[in-house]
Design an enzyme around this catalytic site. Structure first.
Site, PDB file in Angstrom:
ATOM      1  N   CYS A  50       0.820  -1.224   0.000  1.00 21.10           N
ATOM      2  CA  CYS A  50       0.000   0.000   0.000  1.00 21.10           C
ATOM      3  C   CYS A  50       0.849   1.266   0.000  1.00 21.10           C
ATOM      4  O   CYS A  50       0.439   2.291  -0.555  1.00 21.10           O
ATOM      5  CB  CYS A  50      -0.980  -0.003   1.165  1.00 21.10           C
ATOM      6  SG  CYS A  50      -0.206  -0.143   2.780  1.00 21.10           S
ATOM      7  N   HIS A  74      -2.342   1.049   6.925  1.00 21.49           N
ATOM      8  CA  HIS A  74      -2.646   1.155   5.494  1.00 21.49           C
ATOM      9  C   HIS A  74      -2.415   2.581   4.998  1.00 21.49           C
ATOM     10  O   HIS A  74      -2.737   3.549   5.685  1.00 21.49           O
ATOM     11  CB  HIS A  74      -4.102   0.747   5.253  1.00 21.49           C
ATOM     12  CG  HIS A  74      -4.458   0.626   3.801  1.00 21.49           C
ATOM     13  ND1 HIS A  74      -3.840  -0.271   2.952  1.00 21.49           N
ATOM     14  CD2 HIS A  74      -5.366   1.304   3.039  1.00 21.49           C
ATOM     15  CE1 HIS A  74      -4.352  -0.153   1.740  1.00 21.49           C
ATOM     16  NE2 HIS A  74      -5.269   0.804   1.769  1.00 21.49           N
TER      17      HIS A  74
END
Length: 259
Positions: A98, A187
């Site tokens: 990510c 994330h």
């Protein structure tokens, strides 16, 4: 970070020094843009961020409260929306990718917002990033047409140069690298202005989602967001919404890509 492939990368640290070395290795000319820390979301602290702000990245903890996105999110589906045909959106297929996906979303959409000349000034010829961009984006400027998100994701997953660079820079930073199979539960997402968008929208790009999420929009008669202040403001408001869902969590980091 979710995945649909068995491939895994070590996670990247949300550290501007590491990220700047990484984007230089990918092929960004080091004098044209860099990542900086955003030290707080109050107006006084946002004013300290150098301008222009080109993109913003947020690292946040994935929790039960936010895992499906924020309440009332409006996802723009690629196939149904003719207004983001120049936006690069990459589906994340690699575990822990990510950070790299967020950085690519920032860099490639900044390149999209300019024309061919700006692209040459931003990205070194023969670099990893130029190779990626040439496969993800067909054409230049307002006529540029990126491939579908799942195809872009496969291009990223299969790029050996990116694989090698990611491995080097994921190993850097203040935190010791965890086991590659560790459950990270942090994330990255990117916030950008949608390139060449007549509706003047700002979006969150998350490779786990089916499309971009609108986080704000300039009024029709508002001046263009030349210095990125509106982008930074919308990104800060969006970040505060994530923080409000998990007020006891501290693992929120915001970095801005500035010119």
């Amino acid at each position: 970070s979710a995945s649909v492939s068995s491939k895994k990368w070590f996670p990247l640290e949300a550290n501007p020094d590491v990220m700047n070395d990484y984007i230089a290795a990918l092929g960004i000319r080091s004098t044209v843009m860099s990542f900086v820390d955003v030290f707080g979301l109050d107006d006084e602290l946002l004013q300290l961020v150098p301008r222009p702000v080109l993109a913003v990245l947020l690292l946040y903890p994935v929790t039960d409260e936010n895992d499906g996105g924020l309440p009332n999110d409006e996802t723009i589906e690629a196939k149904n929306n003719q207004h983001h045909n120049t936006l690069v959106f990459i589906k994340q297929t690699v575990s822990n990718a990510c950070g790299t996906i967020g950085i690519l979303h920032a860099l490639l959409n900044v390149a999209q917002a300019g024309g061919p000349m700006e692209c040459d000034q931003l990205i070194l010829r023969g670099s990893v990033l130029e190779g990626l961009r040439s496969r993800i984006v067909q054409g230049d400027g307002e006529s540029a047409s990126p491939v579908q998100p799942d195809i872009a994701g496969a291009i990223v997953e299969e790029d050996d140069g990116l694989d090698r660079a990611q491995a080097v820079y994921a190993a850097q930073g203040a935190t010791e690298n965890q086991d590659i199979d560790a459950d990270i539960n942090l994330h990255f997402v990117a916030f950008v202005a949608m390139p060449h968008d007549p509706l003047r929208r700002f979006v969150e790009l998350d490779g786990r989602k089916s499309g971009p999420v609108v986080i704000g929009q300039l009024e029709r008669d508002a001046a263009p967001d030349v210095d990125g202040t509106a982008l930074l403001q919308f990104a800060a408001e969006r970040t505060k919404k994530y923080m409000a869902l998990n007020p006891d969590r501290l693992e929120f980091t915001v970095v801005a890509l500035v010119g």
